[in-house]
Design a protein around this motif. Structure first.
Motif, PDB file in Angstrom:
ATOM      1  N   ALA A 180       0.919 -18.449 -23.178  1.00 11.06           N
ATOM      2  CA  ALA A 180       1.060 -17.575 -22.009  1.00 11.06           C
ATOM      3  C   ALA A 180      -0.193 -17.629 -21.148  1.00 11.06           C
ATOM      4  O   ALA A 180      -0.110 -17.680 -19.918  1.00 11.06           O
ATOM      5  N   ALA A 181      -1.360 -17.632 -21.794  1.00  9.71           N
ATOM      6  CA  ALA A 181      -2.619 -17.714 -21.047  1.00  9.71           C
ATOM      7  C   ALA A 181      -2.731 -19.047 -20.319  1.00  9.71           C
ATOM      8  O   ALA A 181      -3.168 -19.103 -19.162  1.00  9.71           O
ATOM      9  N   GLU A 182      -2.331 -20.125 -20.980  1.00 10.08           N
ATOM     10  CA  GLU A 182      -2.382 -21.449 -20.353  1.00 10.08           C
ATOM     11  C   GLU A 182      -1.442 -21.519 -19.152  1.00 10.08           C
ATOM     12  O   GLU A 182      -1.796 -22.081 -18.116  1.00 10.08           O
ATOM     13  N   GLU A 183      -0.253 -20.950 -19.290  1.00  8.50           N
ATOM     14  CA  GLU A 183       0.694 -20.937 -18.176  1.00  8.50           C
ATOM     15  C   GLU A 183       0.141 -20.135 -17.002  1.00  8.50           C
ATOM     16  O   GLU A 183       0.282 -20.526 -15.852  1.00  8.50           O
ATOM     17  N   GLN A 184      -0.490 -19.011 -17.307  1.00  7.74           N
ATOM     18  CA  GLN A 184      -1.067 -18.183 -16.251  1.00  7.74           C
ATOM     19  C   GLN A 184      -2.173 -18.934 -15.523  1.00  7.74           C
ATOM     20  O   GLN A 184      -2.246 -18.908 -14.296  1.00  7.74           O
ATOM     21  N   ILE A 185      -3.019 -19.619 -16.270  1.00  6.15           N
ATOM     22  CA  ILE A 185      -4.111 -20.386 -15.666  1.00  6.15           C
ATOM     23  C   ILE A 185      -3.537 -21.503 -14.796  1.00  6.15           C
ATOM     24  O   ILE A 185      -3.984 -21.729 -13.670  1.00  6.15           O
ATOM     25  N   LYS A 186      -2.528 -22.191 -15.311  1.00 10.27           N
ATOM     26  CA  LYS A 186      -1.912 -23.286 -14.560  1.00 10.27           C
ATOM     27  C   LYS A 186      -1.273 -22.773 -13.272  1.00 10.27           C
ATOM     28  O   LYS A 186      -1.450 -23.360 -12.202  1.00 10.27           O
ATOM     29  N   ASP A 187      -0.536 -21.670 -13.386  1.00 14.73           N
ATOM     30  CA  ASP A 187       0.099 -21.099 -12.196  1.00 14.73           C
ATOM     31  C   ASP A 187      -0.932 -20.675 -11.158  1.00 14.73           C
ATOM     32  O   ASP A 187      -0.747 -20.886  -9.968  1.00 14.73           O
ATOM     33  N   GLN A 188      -2.031 -20.085 -11.623  1.00 14.68           N
ATOM     34  CA  GLN A 188      -3.080 -19.647 -10.711  1.00 14.68           C
ATOM     35  C   GLN A 188      -3.715 -20.849 -10.015  1.00 14.68           C
ATOM     36  O   GLN A 188      -3.952 -20.815  -8.806  1.00 14.68           O
ATOM     37  N   ALA A 189      -3.968 -21.902 -10.772  1.00 14.35           N
ATOM     38  CA  ALA A 189      -4.578 -23.095 -10.182  1.00 14.35           C
ATOM     39  C   ALA A 189      -3.664 -23.713  -9.125  1.00 14.35           C
ATOM     40  O   ALA A 189      -4.122 -24.093  -8.043  1.00 14.35           O
ATOM     41  N   PHE A 190      -2.378 -23.801  -9.430  1.00 18.19           N
ATOM     42  CA  PHE A 190      -1.447 -24.374  -8.468  1.00 18.19           C
ATOM     43  C   PHE A 190      -1.312 -23.508  -7.223  1.00 18.19           C
ATOM     44  O   PHE A 190      -1.224 -24.019  -6.112  1.00 18.19           O
ATOM     45  N   SER A 191      -1.300 -22.188  -7.400  1.00 12.44           N
ATOM     46  CA  SER A 191      -1.175 -21.326  -6.219  1.00 12.44           C
ATOM     47  C   SER A 191      -2.434 -21.409  -5.361  1.00 12.44           C
ATOM     48  O   SER A 191      -2.345 -21.415  -4.127  1.00 12.44           O
ATOM     49  N   GLU A 192      -3.604 -21.499  -5.989  1.00  7.82           N
ATOM     50  CA  GLU A 192      -4.844 -21.641  -5.221  1.00  7.82           C
ATOM     51  C   GLU A 192      -4.891 -22.982  -4.501  1.00  7.82           C
ATOM     52  O   GLU A 192      -5.339 -23.061  -3.360  1.00  7.82           O
ATOM     53  N   LEU A 193      -4.425 -24.016  -5.163  1.00 11.70           N
ATOM     54  CA  LEU A 193      -4.393 -25.335  -4.527  1.00 11.70           C
ATOM     55  C   LEU A 193      -3.422 -25.346  -3.358  1.00 11.70           C
ATOM     56  O   LEU A 193      -3.724 -25.892  -2.295  1.00 11.70           O
ATOM     57  N   GLN A 194      -2.269 -24.708  -3.527  1.00  6.52           N
ATOM     58  CA  GLN A 194      -1.296 -24.630  -2.441  1.00  6.52           C
ATOM     59  C   GLN A 194      -1.875 -23.854  -1.258  1.00  6.52           C
ATOM     60  O   GLN A 194      -1.703 -24.250  -0.105  1.00  6.52           O
TER      61      GLN A 194
END
Length: 105
Positions: free
Chosen positions: A9-23
């Motif tokens: 869950a933590a990894e998914e949250q980090i990944k989602d945050q990174a993608f949203s920041e990149l977008q």
């Protein structure tokens, strides 16, 4: 098993945050580039400063994500190093399942 779920869950949250920041960075850069077409002189310098700031924020974000995911990567490497045959068996099983699923098409 609960630990794995929390880590995932933590990894998914980090990944989602990174993608949203990149977008967000891509969208902001696109806006800045579109508005820069008609700028010259001091306005162009201001725009270059804004772009440099956004790029630095992106680099900081990537560095932050890398730092936050480092413990998960190290834990995975430690597990794989300590359980090589289990890792091979799991990988082979996963490959078999994927192969069967792809073979059905």
């Amino acid at each position: 098993m609960a630990r794995k779920s929390a880590v995932q869950a933590a990894e998914e949250q980090i990944k989602d945050q990174a993608f949203s920041e990149l977008q967000a960075l891509i969208e902001e850069s696109d806006k800045l580039l579109k508005s820069s077409a008609s700028l010259v002189g001091e306005e162009a310098e201001t725009l270059r400063g804004q772009i440099a700031l956004k790029l630095q924020q992106a680099l900081d974000s990537v560095s932050n994500v890398r730092d936050r995911t480092k413990p998960a990567v190290e834990a995975t490497e430690t597990y794989i190093g300590g359980h090589p045959w289990q890792t091979v068996a799991i990988s082979a099983g996963f490959g078999l399942v994927v192969g069967l699923l792809l073979g059905r098409r």
